[in-house]
Scaffold this motif. Structure first.
Motif, short mmCIF file in Angstrom:
data_model
loop_
_atom_site.label_atom_id
_atom_site.label_comp_id
_atom_site.label_asym_id
_atom_site.label_seq_id
_atom_site.Cartn_x
_atom_site.Cartn_y
_atom_site.Cartn_z
N UNK A 88 0.77 -1.18 -0.06
CA UNK A 88 -0.06 -0.04 0.03
C UNK A 88 0.88 1.12 0.03
N UNK A 89 0.13 2.52 -0.41
CA UNK A 89 0.81 3.75 -0.48
C UNK A 89 0.70 4.28 0.86
N UNK A 90 1.87 4.47 1.49
CA UNK A 90 1.81 5.00 2.77
C UNK A 90 1.43 6.45 3.05
N UNK A 91 1.47 7.12 1.88
CA UNK A 91 0.94 8.63 2.03
C UNK A 91 -0.49 8.53 2.17
N UNK A 92 -1.40 7.55 1.51
CA UNK A 92 -2.76 7.71 1.32
C UNK A 92 -3.50 6.71 2.14
N UNK A 93 -2.72 5.48 2.46
CA UNK A 93 -3.13 4.33 2.85
C UNK A 93 -3.96 3.33 1.98
N UNK A 94 -3.94 3.76 0.63
CA UNK A 94 -4.63 2.93 -0.15
C UNK A 94 -3.79 1.71 -0.63
N UNK A 159 10.98 4.98 -4.75
CA UNK A 159 10.85 6.40 -4.33
C UNK A 159 10.55 6.35 -2.90
N UNK A 160 10.31 5.06 -2.32
CA UNK A 160 10.04 5.13 -0.89
C UNK A 160 8.70 5.20 -0.34
N UNK A 161 7.67 5.14 -1.40
CA UNK A 161 6.53 5.51 -1.18
C UNK A 161 5.39 4.48 -0.89
N UNK A 174 -2.82 0.53 10.45
CA UNK A 174 -3.97 1.11 10.52
C UNK A 174 -4.52 1.46 12.03
N UNK A 175 -4.22 0.43 12.89
CA UNK A 175 -4.57 0.59 14.30
C UNK A 175 -3.99 1.53 14.83
N UNK A 176 -2.93 1.85 14.50
CA UNK A 176 -1.97 2.90 15.15
C UNK A 176 -1.93 4.23 14.35
N UNK A 177 -2.82 4.45 13.47
CA UNK A 177 -2.80 5.76 13.12
C UNK A 177 -2.87 5.86 11.54
N UNK A 178 -2.46 4.78 10.72
CA UNK A 178 -2.51 4.61 9.45
C UNK A 178 -1.49 5.62 8.80
N UNK A 179 -2.11 6.31 7.76
CA UNK A 179 -1.32 7.42 7.10
C UNK A 179 -0.89 8.44 7.86
#
Length: 519
Positions: A88-94, A159-161, A174-179
């Motif tokens: 998944x994309x760590x910037x959006x959580x998608x 790119x590290x995303x 997700x439980x600890x805050x996600x993005x």
């Protein structure tokens, strides 16, 4: 004082939450199934967003049913289907693609190519480092497939995303805050199932990451199975509770069965079957088709290891009878249907839907129903399906005996299928040893709770946890030895009929090669 432990069990077919009390008793639970996606033959996927949505729901429902507030939860333990790969994309959580499930076989061409490059070592070219054979079962080839096949994924990873995780990592992130600051972690048991971790260093292998073309920045931090890794940020439901236990589902079941020391074992009957035998701090290399894996690690202690016999299809075969053939309406109906006939009518069912795992490791195998005559009816097929679980278990038990030189005195069992008394009796008959069912058969969630509670002081030692284990029923073998061996020989004959099915013609017919569908 907080005196309850919440376990989140993210499984292959559903997600559950269970609240346990200080005696290890179940206070309340909630469960929700998620959809199984089969885009092509051999492809198995889950929707990560659906899994997280279900996780939120079961947590809230379970705490409400237990009448337990977040402030009453001393610790949270997470257990999960292993090997299933999410990116998944760590910037959006998608997610960039659906989760590719452990049963999925789409990466077999890449596996075959790497095995061929390995020369004489072949399928076992990385086993000295990882304890695992090259197989589609494990995570590495799934990650590589996503990076290669999803447009833009490899560039985003470079790119590290992008982040990778098995379902434990996804749930905890997700439980600890996600993005918004979620932590990116896994534990040694899940990491040991990726084909990317060095069993000796308990860290990601740079060599193997390079082989698969996976950037190290994608990989989660590897932590112990029992330690506080963060706190829940789930608003209004579970805010502030420490997340203190992470175990792959089969290792969690081993922990829940209190099989903490060398020589102790358990067999879990779930979507698949998984026999684990604890080998202590020693890394034992199998010569008989088992895999070497991490059993667990507690903070400040060396890791404990295990030999494992992994069977792909057992409980999911019952689900297949229900969903694909429609010969039962509910999974639990299989017991009465199978019991309506005296035997299997001469039919043997080899459920090699994803090939055969331990001890064969034959990706070329496919499901076979043999011995059919007009006498055979749906009840015989149901019985043959259940019996295949017991026969496959004997296959891996034979491998354990060959590797260790010691017969198992008994078999501790757990998982949903163990509620089927007829199956458990047949299992004892085919093994020729007692089968022991504990009072709490959902030991996967219990093990995650134990790991979390140990890290937070709910329980003080593993010896204390042993005292919680209680026997429910002991199934003694009743079948004459001659009959047991005759049936097992017929099973082995049926297995031989399932081999060598997948070739170029079969791959073309099944559509198991190709690129990702548009996303």
């Amino acid at each position: 004082m907080a005196d309850h432990v919440l376990a989140i069990d993210q499984g292959t077919t559903s997600t559950r939450a269970i609240v346990f009390d200080v005696r290890g008793g179940v206070v309340a639970s909630a469960q929700r199934e998620h959809e199984q996606h089969f885009p092509r033959a051999g492809w198995v996927e889950h929707d990560p967003v659906e899994i997280w949505t279900n996780t939120e729901w079961v947590i809230a429902a379970c705490l409400q049913r237990a009448e337990v507030a977040a402030s009453d939860v001393a610790a949270v333990g997470v257990t999960n289907q292993r090997e299933t790969a999410m990116v998944w994309d760590k910037r959006t959580g998608r997610p960039v693609y659906n989760a590719i499930v452990w049963q999925d076989t789409r990466t077999q061409p890449r596996i075959d190519a790497l095995a061929a490059e390995g020369g004489e070592a072949g399928t076992f070219r990385f086993a000295e480092t990882t304890g695992l054979p090259l197989a589609t079962y494990f995570s590495a080839s799934k990650i590589a497939w996503i990076l290669d096949q999803v447009p833009g994924a490899r560039e985003a990873a470079a790119a590290g995303d992008l982040l990778f995780g098995t379902p434990d990592t996804w749930v905890i992130w997700n439980l600890t805050g996600g993005a918004r600051g979620g932590i990116h972690v896994t534990d040694v048991t899940n990491a040991s199932r990726t084909l990317l971790m060095d069993l000796r260093t308990l860290d990601w292998s740079d060599e193997l990451l390079e082989v698969w073309g996976i950037p190290r920045a994608m990989m989660p931090e590897i932590r112990s199975s029992s330690e506080v890794v963060g706190t829940s940020h789930l608003p209004d439901v579970l805010h502030g509770a420490p997340i203190a236990g992470i175990l792959g589902d089969q290792q969690a079941a081993t922990f829940g069965q209190a099989a903490f020391d060398a020589g102790e074992s358990k067999n879990t009957y779930g979507t698949g079957n998984f026999l684990l035998v604890n080998t202590g701090t020693e890394i034992v290399r199998s010569q008989s088709g088992l895999i070497t894996t991490v059993a667990y690690r507690c903070t400040g202690e060396p890791a404990r290891y295990a030999l494992e016999g992994s069977i792909a299809v057992t409980g999911s075969l019952v689900q297949w009878l229900r969903d694909n053939l429609g010969i039962i309406q509910r999974s639990e109906d299989v017991e009465s249907l199978a019991a309506s006939v005296e035997d299997n009518g001469g039919a043997y069912f080899v459920p090699a839907f994803s090939g055969l795992y331990a001890p064969y490791w034959r990706p070329d195998a496919r499901g076979a129903l043999v011995g059919m005559t007009r006498y055979v009816n749906k009840a015989h097929i149901a019985r043959a399906a259940l019996e295949s679980t017991a026969f496959q278990t004997r296959d891996v038990v034979e491998a354990v005996v060959a590797d260790t030189g010691r017969a198992l005195p008994e078999m501790r069992v757990d998982g949903g299928m163990t509620r089927n008394d007829g199956l458990m009796q047949f299992q004892a008959d085919i093994l020729g040893i007692p089968v022991v069912r504990p009072r709490v058969v959902e030991t996967t969630a219990l093990g995650a709770a134990y790991a979390a509670g140990l890290a937070t002081g709910v329980w003080t030692s593993r010896d204390e946890l042993r005292e919680h284990w209680r026997e429910d029923v002991r199934f003694e073998p009743r079948m004459p030895a001659e009959e047991r061996e005759r049936r097992y020989r017929l099973w082995q004959k049926a297995v031989a009929k399932s081999l060598d099915w997948v070739d170029d013609d079969a791959r073309e017919m099944m559509g198991t090669t190709g690129r990702a569908p548009a996303t």
